[in-house]
Design a protein around this motif. Structure first.
Motif, mmCIF file in Angstrom:
data_model
loop_
_atom_site.group_PDB
_atom_site.id
_atom_site.type_symbol
_atom_site.label_atom_id
_atom_site.label_comp_id
_atom_site.label_asym_id
_atom_site.label_seq_id
_atom_site.Cartn_x
_atom_site.Cartn_y
_atom_site.Cartn_z
ATOM 1 N N LEU A 116 0.833 -1.214 0.000
ATOM 2 C CA LEU A 116 0.000 0.000 0.000
ATOM 3 C C LEU A 116 0.866 1.261 0.000
ATOM 4 C CD1 LEU A 116 -2.839 -1.041 2.456
ATOM 5 C CD2 LEU A 116 -2.954 -0.838 -0.033
ATOM 6 N N LEU A 117 1.958 1.236 0.744
ATOM 7 C CA LEU A 117 2.862 2.391 0.749
ATOM 8 C C LEU A 117 3.543 2.572 -0.605
ATOM 9 C CD1 LEU A 117 4.440 2.084 4.292
ATOM 10 C CD2 LEU A 117 2.903 3.863 3.476
ATOM 11 N N SER A 118 3.800 1.471 -1.310
ATOM 12 C CA SER A 118 4.380 1.606 -2.648
ATOM 13 C C SER A 118 3.373 2.205 -3.618
ATOM 14 C CB SER A 118 4.879 0.256 -3.157
ATOM 15 O OG SER A 118 3.807 -0.557 -3.574
ATOM 16 N N ILE A 147 6.932 8.108 0.787
ATOM 17 C CA ILE A 147 6.945 8.047 2.249
ATOM 18 C C ILE A 147 8.207 7.277 2.643
ATOM 19 C CG2 ILE A 147 5.726 7.226 4.282
ATOM 20 C CD1 ILE A 147 3.155 7.415 2.639
ATOM 21 N N TRP A 148 9.203 7.956 3.095
ATOM 22 C CA TRP A 148 10.508 7.444 3.526
ATOM 23 C C TRP A 148 11.290 6.789 2.397
ATOM 24 C CZ3 TRP A 148 8.356 4.966 8.525
ATOM 25 C CH2 TRP A 148 8.374 5.902 9.546
ATOM 26 N N LEU A 149 10.670 5.883 1.659
ATOM 27 C CA LEU A 149 11.370 5.150 0.611
ATOM 28 C C LEU A 149 10.644 5.315 -0.718
ATOM 29 C CD1 LEU A 149 11.951 1.808 2.540
ATOM 30 C CD2 LEU A 149 13.616 3.611 2.179
ATOM 31 N N ALA A 150 11.325 4.953 -1.797
ATOM 32 C CA ALA A 150 10.692 4.973 -3.113
ATOM 33 C C ALA A 150 9.786 3.744 -3.258
ATOM 34 C CB ALA A 150 11.756 4.962 -4.195
ATOM 35 N N GLN A 157 11.467 0.336 -3.551
ATOM 36 C CA GLN A 157 12.045 -0.126 -2.293
ATOM 37 C C GLN A 157 10.963 -0.712 -1.385
ATOM 38 O OE1 GLN A 157 13.863 3.591 -1.337
ATOM 39 N NE2 GLN A 157 15.901 2.884 -1.941
ATOM 40 N N TRP A 158 9.774 -0.126 -1.392
ATOM 41 C CA TRP A 158 8.676 -0.700 -0.612
ATOM 42 C C TRP A 158 8.298 -2.073 -1.151
ATOM 43 C CZ3 TRP A 158 7.848 0.589 4.017
ATOM 44 C CH2 TRP A 158 7.963 1.901 4.445
ATOM 45 N N LEU A 159 8.352 -2.245 -2.478
ATOM 46 C CA LEU A 159 8.049 -3.558 -3.052
ATOM 47 C C LEU A 159 9.101 -4.594 -2.665
ATOM 48 C CD1 LEU A 159 6.718 -2.578 -6.575
ATOM 49 C CD2 LEU A 159 5.419 -3.435 -4.611
ATOM 50 N N LEU A 160 10.357 -4.164 -2.571
ATOM 51 C CA LEU A 160 11.409 -5.087 -2.127
ATOM 52 C C LEU A 160 11.195 -5.499 -0.667
ATOM 53 C CD1 LEU A 160 14.550 -3.484 -3.760
ATOM 54 C CD2 LEU A 160 13.562 -5.711 -4.275
#
Length: 59
Positions: free
Chosen positions: A24-26, A35-38, A41-44
């Motif tokens: 969800l963040l990705s 939000i903090w990361l790209a 990176q959230w998917l990783l």
């Protein structure tokens, strides 16, 4: 430190919930607000959490 099988199963569910939150963040990052990361990176992070969930479920 030893963890019981029941605790590993419940921990696996929490890892899945964490992976869903990371996905969800990705999506939020894909829409424009990082939000903090790209987004990638959230998917990783989501992929790593799912791998840990599978490991704890099988062990």
């Amino acid at each position: 430190m030893k963890i019981s099988k029941l605790a590993k199963r419940s921990l696996s569910v929490y890892f899945i919930y964490g992976a869903v939150v990371a996905i969800l963040l990705s999506v939020v990052g894909w829409l424009g607000a990082d939000i903090w990361l790209a987004s990638t990176q959230w998917l990783l992070i989501a992929a790593v959490l799912v791998l840990f969930a599978i490991y704890f479920r099988l062990s």
